[in-house]
Write a protein that holds these residues in place. Structure first.
Motif, PDB file in Angstrom:
ATOM      1  N   LYS A 195     -23.965  83.661  54.520  1.00  0.00           N
ATOM      2  CA  LYS A 195     -25.040  83.268  52.955  1.00  0.00           C
ATOM      3  C   LYS A 195     -24.429  82.983  51.811  1.00  0.00           C
ATOM      4  N   VAL A 196     -22.815  83.183  50.890  1.00  0.00           N
ATOM      5  CA  VAL A 196     -22.030  82.084  50.997  1.00  0.00           C
ATOM      6  C   VAL A 196     -22.151  81.406  50.934  1.00  0.00           C
ATOM      7  N   MET A 197     -21.878  80.275  52.008  1.00  0.00           N
ATOM      8  CA  MET A 197     -21.939  79.109  52.316  1.00  0.00           C
ATOM      9  C   MET A 197     -23.504  78.103  51.618  1.00  0.00           C
ATOM     10  N   THR A 198     -25.096  79.460  52.248  1.00  0.00           N
ATOM     11  CA  THR A 198     -25.895  78.593  52.366  1.00  0.00           C
ATOM     12  C   THR A 198     -26.449  78.831  50.737  1.00  0.00           C
ATOM     13  N   LEU A 199     -26.126  79.750  50.071  1.00  0.00           N
ATOM     14  CA  LEU A 199     -26.741  79.814  49.156  1.00  0.00           C
ATOM     15  C   LEU A 199     -26.098  79.970  47.931  1.00  0.00           C
ATOM     16  N   ILE A 200     -24.938  79.650  48.176  1.00  0.00           N
ATOM     17  CA  ILE A 200     -23.894  79.631  46.662  1.00  0.00           C
ATOM     18  C   ILE A 200     -23.530  79.242  46.676  1.00  0.00           C
ATOM     19  N   VAL A 201     -22.504  78.312  47.446  1.00  0.00           N
ATOM     20  CA  VAL A 201     -21.859  76.982  47.304  1.00  0.00           C
ATOM     21  C   VAL A 201     -22.192  75.496  48.276  1.00  0.00           C
ATOM     22  N   PHE A 202     -23.234  75.557  49.037  1.00  0.00           N
ATOM     23  CA  PHE A 202     -23.290  74.306  49.424  1.00  0.00           C
ATOM     24  C   PHE A 202     -24.598  73.535  48.622  1.00  0.00           C
ATOM     25  N   PRO A 203     -26.027  74.369  47.889  1.00  0.00           N
ATOM     26  CA  PRO A 203     -26.310  73.974  46.661  1.00  0.00           C
ATOM     27  C   PRO A 203     -25.707  72.877  45.421  1.00  0.00           C
ATOM     28  N   GLN A 204     -23.929  73.518  45.235  1.00  0.00           N
ATOM     29  CA  GLN A 204     -23.905  73.585  44.171  1.00  0.00           C
ATOM     30  C   GLN A 204     -22.618  72.359  44.857  1.00  0.00           C
ATOM     31  N   ALA A 205     -22.235  72.682  45.848  1.00  0.00           N
ATOM     32  CA  ALA A 205     -21.338  70.742  46.296  1.00  0.00           C
ATOM     33  C   ALA A 205     -22.414  70.016  46.766  1.00  0.00           C
ATOM     34  N   LEU A 206     -23.944  69.607  46.623  1.00  0.00           N
ATOM     35  CA  LEU A 206     -24.611  68.842  47.111  1.00  0.00           C
ATOM     36  C   LEU A 206     -24.910  67.563  46.291  1.00  0.00           C
ATOM     37  N   LYS A 207     -24.488  68.405  44.577  1.00  0.00           N
ATOM     38  CA  LYS A 207     -24.288  67.630  43.197  1.00  0.00           C
ATOM     39  C   LYS A 207     -22.987  66.740  43.946  1.00  0.00           C
ATOM     40  N   ILE A 208     -22.161  66.331  44.121  1.00  0.00           N
ATOM     41  CA  ILE A 208     -21.284  66.418  44.441  1.00  0.00           C
ATOM     42  C   ILE A 208     -20.577  65.430  45.466  1.00  0.00           C
ATOM     43  N   ILE A 209     -21.223  65.703  46.796  1.00  0.00           N
ATOM     44  CA  ILE A 209     -21.687  65.133  48.451  1.00  0.00           C
ATOM     45  C   ILE A 209     -22.784  63.807  47.862  1.00  0.00           C
ATOM     46  N   THR A 210     -23.786  64.136  47.339  1.00  0.00           N
ATOM     47  CA  THR A 210     -24.913  62.947  47.199  1.00  0.00           C
ATOM     48  C   THR A 210     -24.312  61.458  47.443  1.00  0.00           C
ATOM     49  N   PRO A 211     -23.173  61.651  45.358  1.00  0.00           N
ATOM     50  CA  PRO A 211     -23.795  59.911  45.686  1.00  0.00           C
ATOM     51  C   PRO A 211     -22.644  59.207  46.159  1.00  0.00           C
ATOM     52  N   PRO A 212     -21.454  59.592  47.035  1.00  0.00           N
ATOM     53  CA  PRO A 212     -20.536  59.003  48.302  1.00  0.00           C
ATOM     54  C   PRO A 212     -21.450  58.943  49.669  1.00  0.00           C
ATOM     55  N   THR A 213     -22.300  60.199  49.407  1.00  0.00           N
ATOM     56  CA  THR A 213     -23.135  59.462  51.377  1.00  0.00           C
ATOM     57  C   THR A 213     -24.199  58.186  50.617  1.00  0.00           C
TER      58      THR A 213
END
Length: 292
Positions: A195-213
């Motif tokens: 739950k920590v990974m899916t609810l807390i970490v991933f939503p915030q990491a998505l903003k960083i991951i999107t441009p290089p993707t």
């Protein structure tokens, strides 16, 4: 009290002090831009009037059915390869952050192997995988790998598995960029690791991951041309098939290049919009958090 003598250069521009006239920065840029523009125009005119390119052939094949079919397959390969690469890369990123050494080592070995070997070699390997495994199945049910691994399937496998290794590093960097204090706080209130990974970490990491993707998607659009070596009928292969019959090599290569330019330009525009959208969203969130 006597005043100090002023320098003879006081109040004068720096160019007078050095003794050398200097062109202002804006004028330099304007001069370089004009020079490059003139060179490009002269080069285009030289190519246009040389007679080496039959422009009528280019115009007649630009929307040719075979070219458009190849364009569709290029888009299919890009979408399928990126989807598989993103899914695989996310899984590998999570594995690489695992506390279990075996899981972590398996992920790092995969990333090392697929990033360390050329994509072209990987494509040829998957196309010829039947040399290693002629048939697959169990008992009476068996199927020939040559039938199963078509050029299209080999292309998706080669591009997707290779992309997974690069996406793993992008996702891992995004996950590591999230403040560890938030993870610790989530654990302290009883949330499970999942739950920590899916609810807390991933939503915030998505903003960083999107441009290089988005950069990877643009790269994938161009990398699909490599599958021409295994006969997948994408844009470049279709162009090669046509110029093998009519011998208009340059014209068909220019047609293919123009379509690649159109695709990458559209993708770059979408990337620019997405990055601006994310930046604006981050700014609004920051203002709301600070009460501005």
């Amino acid at each position: 009290m006597t005043a100090k003598p002023r320098s003879q250069y006081a109040g004068r521009p720096e160019s007078y002090i050095s003794g050398k006239p200097r062109i202002p920065g804006g004028s330099k840029r304007l001069l370089i831009t004009a020079l490059v523009s003139v060179i490009l125009v002269l080069l285009i005119i030289r190519i246009a009037i040389s007679g080496a390119i039959d422009w009528s052939v280019m115009a007649s094949f630009f929307f040719h059915r075979a070219i458009l079919d190849g364009l569709v397959m290029t888009l299919q390969l890009t979408v399928l390869s990126m989807l598989s690469g993103i899914i695989l890369g996310t899984l590998l990123a999570v594995m690489s952050l695992s506390r279990y050494r075996v899981v972590n080592a398996a992920a790092m070995l995969y990333i090392w192997l697929f990033r360390g070997t050329p994509l072209l070699v990987q494509l040829i390997f998957w196309f010829n995988i039947a040399l290693v495994f002629p048939v697959i199945g169990a008992g009476n049910w068996q199927i020939s790998v040559n039938v199963l691994i078509t050029p299209f399937v080999a292309a998706v496998l080669g591009l997707g598995l290779n992309e997974g290794a690069y996406m793993a590093e992008i996702v891992r960097a995004g996950l590591n960029a999230v403040d560890s204090g938030q993870t610790e706080a989530a654990h302290s209130i009883g949330l499970s690791r999942t739950k920590v990974m899916t609810l807390i970490v991933f939503p915030q990491a998505l903003k960083i991951i999107t441009p290089p993707t988005a950069n990877q998607i643009i790269g994938m659009l161009k990398n699909t041309s490599l599958v021409s070596v295994i006969g997948a009928q994408e844009l470049l292969t279709k162009s090669e098939d046509i110029y093998a019959r009519n011998f208009h090599v340059i014209e068909l290569l220019v047609v293919a290049s123009l379509w690649y330019l159109i695709l990458t330009t559209v993708a770059s525009g979408l990337q620019y919009w997405l990055e601006r959208h994310l930046d604006g969203k981050n700014t609004r969130n920051l203002l709301s958090e600070t009460g501005v």
